[in-house]
Design an enzyme around this catalytic site. Structure first.
Site, PDB file in Angstrom:
ATOM      1  N   ARG A  78       0.866  -1.176   0.000  1.00  0.00           N
ATOM      2  CA  ARG A  78       0.000   0.000   0.000  1.00  0.00           C
ATOM      3  C   ARG A  78       0.904   1.227   0.000  1.00  0.00           C
ATOM      4  O   ARG A  78       1.955   1.230   0.662  1.00  0.00           O
ATOM      5  CB  ARG A  78      -0.864   0.038   1.264  1.00  0.00           C
ATOM      6  CG  ARG A  78      -2.026  -0.916   1.260  1.00  0.00           C
ATOM      7  CD  ARG A  78      -3.142  -0.440   0.326  1.00  0.00           C
ATOM      8  NE  ARG A  78      -4.292  -1.318   0.336  1.00  0.00           N
ATOM      9  CZ  ARG A  78      -4.487  -2.315  -0.524  1.00  0.00           C
ATOM     10  NH1 ARG A  78      -3.607  -2.571  -1.472  1.00  0.00           N
ATOM     11  NH2 ARG A  78      -5.581  -3.048  -0.447  1.00  0.00           N
TER      12      ARG A  78
ATOM     13  N   GLU B 167      -3.537   7.517  -4.737  1.00  0.00           N
ATOM     14  CA  GLU B 167      -3.867   6.985  -6.072  1.00  0.00           C
ATOM     15  C   GLU B 167      -5.164   7.581  -6.602  1.00  0.00           C
ATOM     16  O   GLU B 167      -6.093   7.790  -5.827  1.00  0.00           O
ATOM     17  CB  GLU B 167      -3.993   5.456  -5.983  1.00  0.00           C
ATOM     18  CG  GLU B 167      -2.668   4.818  -5.604  1.00  0.00           C
ATOM     19  CD  GLU B 167      -2.769   3.322  -5.343  1.00  0.00           C
ATOM     20  OE1 GLU B 167      -3.823   2.727  -5.613  1.00  0.00           O
ATOM     21  OE2 GLU B 167      -1.789   2.758  -4.859  1.00  0.00           O
TER      22      GLU B 167
ATOM     23  N   HIS C  80      -1.063   0.340  -9.923  1.00  0.00           N
ATOM     24  CA  HIS C  80      -1.714  -0.603  -8.997  1.00  0.00           C
ATOM     25  C   HIS C  80      -2.304  -1.809  -9.759  1.00  0.00           C
ATOM     26  O   HIS C  80      -3.515  -2.012  -9.779  1.00  0.00           O
ATOM     27  CB  HIS C  80      -2.810   0.108  -8.174  1.00  0.00           C
ATOM     28  CG  HIS C  80      -3.172  -0.643  -6.916  1.00  0.00           C
ATOM     29  ND1 HIS C  80      -3.569  -0.013  -5.768  1.00  0.00           N
ATOM     30  CD2 HIS C  80      -3.211  -1.972  -6.637  1.00  0.00           C
ATOM     31  CE1 HIS C  80      -3.836  -0.920  -4.835  1.00  0.00           C
ATOM     32  NE2 HIS C  80      -3.624  -2.123  -5.344  1.00  0.00           N
TER      33      HIS C  80
HETATM   34  C1  8YV Z   1      -6.872  -4.276  -6.109  1.00  0.00           C
HETATM   35  C2  8YV Z   1      -5.620  -4.778  -3.928  1.00  0.00           C
HETATM   36  O1  8YV Z   1      -6.557  -2.958  -6.028  1.00  0.00           O
HETATM   37  O2  8YV Z   1      -6.133  -6.955  -3.209  1.00  0.00           O
HETATM   38  C3  8YV Z   1      -5.867  -5.814  -2.888  1.00  0.00           C
HETATM   39  O3  8YV Z   1      -5.781  -5.482  -1.697  1.00  0.00           O
HETATM   40  O4  8YV Z   1      -5.188  -3.723  -3.630  1.00  0.00           O
HETATM   41  C4  8YV Z   1      -5.853  -5.099  -5.367  1.00  0.00           C
HETATM   42  O5  8YV Z   1      -5.828  -6.406  -5.669  1.00  0.00           O
HETATM   43  C5  8YV Z   1      -8.325  -4.314  -5.870  1.00  0.00           C
HETATM   44  O6  8YV Z   1      -8.718  -4.724  -4.614  1.00  0.00           O
HETATM   45  C6  8YV Z   1      -9.142  -4.916  -6.965  1.00  0.00           C
HETATM   46  O7  8YV Z   1     -10.500  -4.874  -6.704  1.00  0.00           O
END
Ligand code: 8YV
Length: 319
Positions: free
Chosen positions: A235, A264, A282
């Site tokens: 993150r 972001e 991302h």
């Molecule tokens: C995606 C993520 O940004 O899994 C996570 O925590 O940050 C990523 O895989 C997102 O959640 C896709 O919906």
């Protein structure tokens, strides 16, 4: 879901079309009503039984407490640092996420960013396309990744998948994590700074949230040193971005590979201007196969809950 009334689900962010397809087929979907029509959401709130979110969505205490019938928050993502867990747990609301199905993709991308930063792959691509190769001759030499020292910050499931891949590159692997687990085969250091001091590549794959905010700060970057490369697939909040930009500009570290950022999709101009940094928007889990598996699991959690069963992947705090 039930043959009678489909449950009302509030999607709090722009969700993947793959998750939306499940929600549209089986639920009454309220798509981002908190942004587009808060008055309508206030009217419909007593019917909303679920919140659907992605890994980077914010689900605040205010939103949770404005939904009196809320039973479950289903995150399509492994990270759930955007969910106010205390507020959810205070109301007995179930929170689920999508672990494991994305381990391979995020680990693959971590290795890709390490190689890209070390071997300057984006710059190499530009060198050929721009005609510089023909005009100027060979590119400046890059640095070797095989056999180098890798430090992994966060030795959960994805950290271990990164370590397995790095072992195939003959890398020496050490780690730091919230706890030193005896079964780990890798050398354990007590904190990110001491790990950085003994690493050529430092890869960050620890959960976001208050406990890891700006864990990678100016001191850790100084310890990584002028030959060090930082890779962040966790993150943006885990790295002090201002300190990172400063360290890159002053040559305190050699380079970076970044898939996540503090704000972001806004990436500071100073970071975008640095040639020794490889940037990605991302995309850690962004392959068709993995996003489908994540969408299916996010929906399976909702389906199980509404069928009166235990959801397959609750977050650890809700198990
Ligand atoms: C995606 C993520 O940004 O899994 C996570 O925590 O940050 C990523 O895989 C997102 O959640 C896709 O919906």
């Amino acid at each position: 879901m039930s043959a009678t009334t489909p449950p009302a689900v509030l999607a709090v962010a722009k969700l993947s079309p793959l998750y939306l397809a499940h929600l549209n087929a089986h639920c009454t979907l309220l798509d981002r009503l908190q942004e587009s029509d808060p008055a309508a959401l206030a009217r419909l709130a007593p019917q909303v039984r679920a919140v659907a979110a992605s890994g980077d969505s914010r689900v605040s205490a205010d939103l949770i407490n404005s939904l009196p019938a809320l039973e479950i928050i289903s995150v399509m993502g492994v990270g759930y640092d955007g969910v106010d867990l205390a507020a959810a747990r205070a109301r007995g609301i179930m929170v689920t996420h999508t672990p494991d199905v994305l381990n391979d993709d995020v680990a693959d991308l971590a290795l890709g960013l390490m190689l890209s930063a070390a071997r300057q792959l984006p710059a190499a691509d530009r060198y050929v396309r721009s005609g510089e190769w023909a005009a100027k001759g060979p590119m400046p030499l890059a640095r070797k990744m095989s056999g180098a020292r890798l430090g992994i910050v966060g030795m959960g499931r994805i950290g271990q998948a990164i370590a397995q891949r790095a072992a195939a590159f003959g890398m020496t692997i050490a780690c730091t994590a919230r706890s030193a687990k005896a079964e780990r085969p890798y050398r354990y250091l007590p904190d990110a700074k001491s790990l950085a001091a003994e690493s050529d590549f430092l890869v960050v794959i620890t959960p976001g949230g208050a406990g890891t905010r700006k864990l990678i700060d100016a001191d850790v970057l100084a310890a990584l040193g002028p030959n060090g490369i930082l890779v962040n697939v966790a993150r943006g909040s885990v790295v002090d971005e201002a300190a990172l930009i400063d360290a890159l500009e002053r040559g305190v570290i050699a380079g970076a590979g970044l898939d996540v950022f503090e704000d972001e999709p806004n990436v500071p101009e100073r970071l975008r201007a640095l040639p020794q940094v490889v940037l990605a928007p991302h995309i850690g889990s962004a392959t068709s196969a993995t996003r489908q598996a994540m969408a299916d699991l996010a929906y399976a959690n909702l389906r199980a809950h509404f069928a009166g069963e235990k959801p397959p992947t609750p977050v650890p705090e809700c198990r």
